[in-house]
Design an enzyme around this catalytic site. Structure first.
Site, mmCIF file in Angstrom:
data_model
loop_
_atom_site.group_PDB
_atom_site.id
_atom_site.type_symbol
_atom_site.label_atom_id
_atom_site.label_comp_id
_atom_site.label_asym_id
_atom_site.label_seq_id
_atom_site.Cartn_x
_atom_site.Cartn_y
_atom_site.Cartn_z
ATOM 1 N N GLU A 5 -65.009 24.446 13.108
ATOM 2 C CA GLU A 5 -65.373 25.863 13.069
ATOM 3 C C GLU A 5 -66.728 26.100 12.426
ATOM 4 O OE1 GLU A 5 -63.315 28.681 10.507
ATOM 5 O OE2 GLU A 5 -62.652 27.075 9.182
ATOM 6 N N GLU B 26 -56.270 35.360 9.140
ATOM 7 C CA GLU B 26 -56.899 34.700 7.992
ATOM 8 C C GLU B 26 -57.843 35.697 7.312
ATOM 9 O OE1 GLU B 26 -59.186 30.471 7.078
ATOM 10 O OE2 GLU B 26 -60.050 31.909 8.464
#
Length: 275
Positions: free
Chosen positions: A154, A252
């Site tokens: 990521e 998240e």
């Protein structure tokens, strides 16, 4: 806000922090989730004691949820660290962790493992770090492949010297790993981090949909729940679904008040895996 027909999971490293870590799987279940994810639960230990691993596994099993996602060891994410796999002096921590993390995943049905890349350091060139990073991703991918799982890469935001800042940066790292033979490496599209770095979220979804293996959401600015910032998260999620994304959307974010209150944007009946 429409919520489409995507599948959602709770990131229990950022949600349900009102209770101790081992109580969070049960808290997620009580809130309506069947599936969760965690950052690496032991930020100072690549290889925790067996009893600690067993306690974590039991907490997930007893909580009645599945652990769909887990970070590999990445150091102290709340402190100076942002992953270690491309740092020469620390890469052994990552390599030592791979079998432990995948072992937990094998016991709990985990399908994706997030491999945070590692900050730039002074004692290696970017080229050397990228070469090391590719080697590490290949090692992790080989281990994950044995249980049918995928390794994720990521882009991350914030002040740390983390080199993968845009979707293109992260997808390039994925491409290097795939070129080295690791087919089960994919892009983790974190909508908040991309927005925080000024990247184009629409373009990231459009250009990299076939490389996306997992999605995480928080609003921007602030990293709170959807609806607390300026992002059109609903539209982004709709675009992902329209483009054929079939994985999970990990929640998240940092709840602005309580976790329970922060979930009001997602109706309870949309939180379960079968919905």
């Amino acid at each position: 806000m429409t919520t489409h027909h995507l599948r959602y999971l709770a990131n229990c490293s950022m949600l349900f922090t009102e209770v101790p870590l081992l109580e969070r799987p049960a808290a997620a279940k009580a809130a309506g989730f069947d599936v969760i994810e965690f950052w690496w639960p032991w930020p100072d230990q690549p290889v925790p004691a067996d009893r600690d691993v067993d306690a974590f596994v039991a907490a997930v099993e007893d909580g009645g949820v599945r652990l769909a996602g887990l970070n590999f060891f990445a150091g102290d994410l709340a402190g100076p660290d942002c992953g270690v796999l491309s740092i020469p002096s620390r890469v052994q921590q990552f390599r030592d962790n791979v079998d432990v993390a995948v072992g937990i995943g094998e016991r709990l049905g985990t399908g994706v493992f997030n491999a945070l890349y590692g900050n730039r350091v002074d004692d290696a060139t970017p080229e050397q770090q990228d070469e090391l990073g590719t080697e590490s991703l290949v090692v992790a991918a080989k281990a994950a492949d044995a249980i049918g799982a995928t390794v994720l890469v990521e882009a991350v935001s914030g002040p740390k010297p983390y080199p993968l800042r845009t979707a293109a940066d992260a997808v390039s790292a994925v491409g290097r790993a795939r070129a080295a033979g690791a087919d089960n490496v994919a892009f983790l599209l974190d909508i908040f981090h991309l927005a925080n770095n000024g990247d184009d979220v629409d373009a990231a979804i459009r250009d990299h949909i076939r490389t996306i293996g997992h999605v995480q959401v928080a609003d921007f600015p602030g990293r709170g729940e959807p609806g607390t910032g300026q992002l059109d998260i609903d539209r982004h999620l709709g675009d992902l679904q329209s483009a054929g994304y079939g994985g999970y959307v990990g929640l998240e974010y940092k709840p602005t008040t309580t976790t329970e209150d922060s979930l009001s944007w997602l109706p309870r009946e949309r939180r379960g895996a079968s919905s």
